[in-house]
Design an enzyme around this catalytic site. Structure first.
Site, PDB file in Angstrom:
ATOM      1  N   HIS B 113       0.783  -1.240   0.000  1.00 45.69           N
ATOM      2  CA  HIS B 113       0.000   0.000   0.000  1.00 45.69           C
ATOM      3  C   HIS B 113       0.814   1.290   0.000  1.00 45.69           C
ATOM      4  O   HIS B 113       0.238   2.374   0.148  1.00 45.69           O
ATOM      5  CB  HIS B 113      -0.992   0.043   1.179  1.00 45.69           C
ATOM      6  CG  HIS B 113      -2.288  -0.650   0.885  1.00 45.69           C
ATOM      7  ND1 HIS B 113      -3.075  -0.323  -0.186  1.00 45.69           N
ATOM      8  CD2 HIS B 113      -2.920  -1.668   1.511  1.00 45.69           C
ATOM      9  CE1 HIS B 113      -4.134  -1.103  -0.208  1.00 45.69           C
ATOM     10  NE2 HIS B 113      -4.058  -1.938   0.797  1.00 45.69           N
ATOM     11  N   ASP B 114       2.124   1.218  -0.111  1.00 39.88           N
ATOM     12  CA  ASP B 114       2.887   2.464  -0.270  1.00 39.88           C
ATOM     13  C   ASP B 114       4.148   2.184  -1.083  1.00 39.88           C
ATOM     14  O   ASP B 114       5.252   2.544  -0.689  1.00 39.88           O
ATOM     15  CB  ASP B 114       3.233   3.057   1.105  1.00 39.88           C
ATOM     16  CG  ASP B 114       3.556   4.560   0.993  1.00 39.88           C
ATOM     17  OD1 ASP B 114       3.308   5.140  -0.087  1.00 39.88           O
ATOM     18  OD2 ASP B 114       4.056   5.126   1.977  1.00 39.88           O
ATOM     19  N   LEU B 115       3.933   1.496  -2.209  1.00 35.92           N
ATOM     20  CA  LEU B 115       5.053   1.127  -3.063  1.00 35.92           C
ATOM     21  C   LEU B 115       5.491   2.347  -3.866  1.00 35.92           C
ATOM     22  O   LEU B 115       4.694   2.940  -4.588  1.00 35.92           O
ATOM     23  CB  LEU B 115       4.621  -0.003  -4.009  1.00 35.92           C
ATOM     24  CG  LEU B 115       5.749  -0.696  -4.767  1.00 35.92           C
ATOM     25  CD1 LEU B 115       6.614  -1.509  -3.817  1.00 35.92           C
ATOM     26  CD2 LEU B 115       5.193  -1.587  -5.859  1.00 35.92           C
ATOM     27  N   HIS B 119      10.796   3.344  -1.209  1.00 40.45           N
ATOM     28  CA  HIS B 119      10.576   2.159  -0.377  1.00 40.45           C
ATOM     29  C   HIS B 119      11.111   0.889  -1.024  1.00 40.45           C
ATOM     30  O   HIS B 119      10.724  -0.207  -0.651  1.00 40.45           O
ATOM     31  CB  HIS B 119       9.086   2.001  -0.070  1.00 40.45           C
ATOM     32  CG  HIS B 119       8.589   3.055   0.882  1.00 40.45           C
ATOM     33  ND1 HIS B 119       7.254   3.328   1.078  1.00 40.45           N
ATOM     34  CD2 HIS B 119       9.270   3.901   1.699  1.00 40.45           C
ATOM     35  CE1 HIS B 119       7.137   4.300   1.955  1.00 40.45           C
ATOM     36  NE2 HIS B 119       8.340   4.675   2.346  1.00 40.45           N
ATOM     37  N   THR B 159       0.860   7.302  -1.078  1.00 38.66           N
ATOM     38  CA  THR B 159       1.564   8.466  -1.587  1.00 38.66           C
ATOM     39  C   THR B 159       0.840   8.940  -2.850  1.00 38.66           C
ATOM     40  O   THR B 159       0.607   8.137  -3.752  1.00 38.66           O
ATOM     41  CB  THR B 159       3.025   8.096  -1.900  1.00 38.66           C
ATOM     42  OG1 THR B 159       3.616   7.614  -0.688  1.00 38.66           O
ATOM     43  CG2 THR B 159       3.802   9.275  -2.418  1.00 38.66           C
TER      44      THR B 159
END
Lengths: 246, 445
Positions: B113-115, B119, B159
């Site tokens: 959920h925040d690739l 990261h 993001t």
């Protein structure tokens, strides 16, 4: 240390034995019983014998509304079937069993965990925790970090989130970490009379060191438990429902 | 949401120490993110995530909770993203590494959920490592990140430049949301631009629910159609139009010649206002999403490898194998079927004439594979064909199964014992050593 927690055994010896054997294989060092040890089922004496043994070995047990009913009183808030089985159970109990049940506390604290049959908010009122509001009342009534309760016969996990409470349905066999920054209310499914559509007996294993709770479902010989209920002359519906978990 | 420390042990080993920002004024989501990371990392294994060394609820002097993680020294994808647009080969290499890492995480029932490039780190051998699981959703554990956001009623979780359409609507736990973010990353690496910019408002983010980004080949005409096809399929607005698994993205990047090119890959322009209006309508009328755990979704899109011996297989065995494949394909409508055959390359190595022969042989085998699969009557999109090389057929198949995340191998048993004596039993070795389920098909006498 791992504690196996069983709620609502309801004098179902087959379910109790199956859960205890399963828990021992999983490394349970002691047992905790969340009340309703008797009522509905046909084996109150044999079940209390096993439970008393575990309590003597360092286990825990609290009293439920059906245990109360087996000790006396009019059971006015019970339906006919529950009342019939309470009267039948009364006739079975001897002095030793009555003494054991009468001495059980309504709730028991063990470290930062609290064991109670229905709700920590007025335990003797036997409130059913059926939603977030009731769960919140229960958590507000105690400063224990983790509350283990039964009574509703449906497993569900509640936890504090900010100012509110959220619920989570954990899959059986999955270890859920109980974060130390939150407070938790674990409602356990019933060992002796499941009502969530799954006839397998329910219990949970709490690993205090890892702070993880795992709910388990254990298939057991419910046909024998049902036969004994019929043979004892208890209402047939109590035998039938074991096959469906309803 | 946390402070990061480089911690050096008494023996000189370097670790990453993470501590949440707590205390008055700190956002409740900060701690939820920290808690989530601790819970999720404790469940994840493998080279594609940092190892969780230890964690505690309180450090010395009441310093609060902490996490000790493996230190990954390699560069992050940010460095490559800065150099974008990158040559096609580099986009493919990086994309495959990231897709492989993502699939490894999805297989373990976790959606990141925040690739985004920040990261994604790389080990020295090129393996991608996904970090920061503060917004992750585990299919079997409580979703603290979503709870915290729900309480705050703030911006969507993710993001803005990379977030998929459905998390904007509050949907969590769909692995395809990560595949969308992977598409944004591929787009960025291939074109040097972000497909939707970096909007700051909710309205700006929501534009991706109906508007197509500029086609990559409109920005860089030299990009091949197959790469645009892959990127745009990752970026499909509706999750069901995206790749079913990140493994399929990696597979297509590895075998571009097999990518079925549609208008999505060819066109230099998007669908125009009509398509946008249609999508807008679909978005506003879409029913609330049904949440399915990542592992459950992946289980519905298995990669089935069919090992076909075009030379020795009897018609009866071929029919029996097709029957098994048909069953697998209809049981899981998202299953991808790859038909492979192995040719012995060692025989012809080193000779120019032989190389010519080998090319011919490869083409002939590919044709045979296509012919074999014709009777399956499956959509071309679901089928892939490969001719592998290697003197040892079992080793070649096992290697392929490992690198291409195969979930099931279907292979025929050699009927005649004379043949088995001569060639050895490939199926027995595959059954013993494969990293997945193996179905050995045999004709009953």
């Amino acid at each position: 240390m791992k504690t196996a927690i069983l709620s609502d055994v309801h004098a179902n010896l087959e379910a109790l034995s199956a859960c205890m054997a399963h828990a021992r294989r999983q490394g349970a060092a002691r047992f905790a019983f969340l009340g309703d040890l008797v009522g509905y089922g046909a084996d109150p004496l044999a079940c209390l014998d096993l439970i008393r043994g575990e309590v003597a070995r360092g286990g825990l047990a609290v009293r439920g509304n059906h245990d109360d009913a087996a000790l006396g009183g009019l059971c006015e808030d019970f339906n006919f079937i529950a009342r019939d089985s309470a009267y039948w159970t009364r006739a079975q109990l001897g002095a030793a069993e009555r003494e054991f049940l009468a001495a059980l506390p309504l709730q028991q604290r063990d470290g930062d965990a609290l064991y109670v049959h229905a709700s920590a908010a007025d335990p003797a009122a036997w409130e059913y925790i059926t939603g977030l509001l009731a769960a919140r009342r229960c958590l507000a009534a105690t400063d224990a970090a983790i509350v283990f309760a039964g009574h509703v016969h449906q497993p569900l996990l509640f936890y504090t989130s900010g100012d509110g409470v959220k619920s989570f349905g954990a899959r059986s066999g999955v270890a859920v970490p109980l974060s130390a920054r939150r407070r938790w209310l674990a409602l356990l499914g019933a060992a002796g009379q499941p009502r969530d559509g799954n006839p397998a007996a329910a219990y949970a294993l709490f690993d205090a060191a890892a702070r993880q709770l795992t709910q388990h479902r254990v298939p057991y010989d419910h046909a024998t438990a049902a036969r004994k209920i019929l043979a004892a002359g208890l209402p047939a519906m109590l035998a039938r429902r074991l096959a469906y978990g309803e | 949401m946390a402070t990061l420390w480089r911690a050096v042990g008494p023996d000189g080993t370097v670790r990453l120490l993470k501590r949440p920002k707590l205390g008055p004024g700190s956002h409740p989501a900060c701690f939820a993110g920290f808690e989530t990371e601790r819970m999720v990392l404790a469940r994840l294994v493998g080279p594609n995530v940092p190892a969780l060394i230890a964690a505690g609820d309180d450090g010395p002097d009441d310093s609060g909770p902490w996490l000790l993680e493996e230190w990954i020294s390699g560069p992050s994808l940010v460095e490559a993203a800065r150099r974008a647009p990158l040559p096609e080969t580099e986009v493919v290499r990086l994309g495959m590494a990231v897709a492989t890492a993502l699939h490894a995480v999805h297989r373990q029932n976790v959606v990141h959920h925040d690739l985004k490039p920040q990261h994604i780190l790389f080990r020295d051998d090129g393996t991608a490592v996904l970090i920061d699981f503060g917004l992750a959703a585990h299919g079997e554990l409580p979703d603290f990140a979503a709870d915290a956001a729900d309480g705050a009623r703030e911006m969507p979780l993710g993001t803005p430049a990379y977030i998929a359409p459905e998390p904007l609507r509050g949907e969590r736990g769909n692995p395809k949301s990560d595949i969308f973010s992977l598409g944004v990353i591929l787009y960025l690496l291939a074109t040097g631009r972000l497909p939707f910019g970096a909007p700051e408002s909710r309205g700006g983010m929501r534009r991706r629910l109906w508007l197509d980004p500029p086609r990559p080949r409109a920005l860089r005409p030299e990009l091949p159609e197959w790469l645009q096809e892959i990127i745009m399929r990752c970026l499909a607005v509706l999750p069901e139009n995206r790749y079913a698994t990140a493994a399929q993205v990696a597979h297509d990047l590895a075998h571009p010649e097999q990518v079925v090119i549609t208008a999505r890959g060819r066109n230099l322009q998007g669908g125009g206002w009509r398509a946008a209006a249609r999508r807008w309508w679909k978005t506003v009328t879409a029913p609330p999403p049904v949440r399915r755990a990542a592992a459950e979704q992946l289980a519905r899109a298995p990669h089935v490898l069919v090992a076909i011996d075009t030379e020795h297989e009897t018609a009866a065995l071929a029919a029996a194998m097709r029957q098994v494949v048909r069953r697998a394909a209809s049981a899981d409508s998202l299953a991808r079927i790859t038909c492979v055959n192995v040719i012995d390359a060692t025989l012809s190595a080193g000779q120019e004439e032989a190389a010519e022969l080998e090319r011919g042989q490869r083409t002939q085998r590919l044709m045979a594979l296509h012919h074999w699969a014709r009777e399956l009557a499956l959509a071309p999109e679901r089928l892939r064909f490969h001719v592998l090389e290697g003197g040892d057929a079992a080793a070649a198949l096992l290697d392929y199964a490992h690198t291409q995340h195969v979930d099931q191998i279907v292979i025929g048993a050699r009927g005649s014992s004379a043949l088995r004596r001569l060639l050895g039993s490939v199926s027995a070795r595959i059954a013993a050593e494969a990293p997945c389920t193996v179905t050995v098909v045999r004709i009953t006498a």
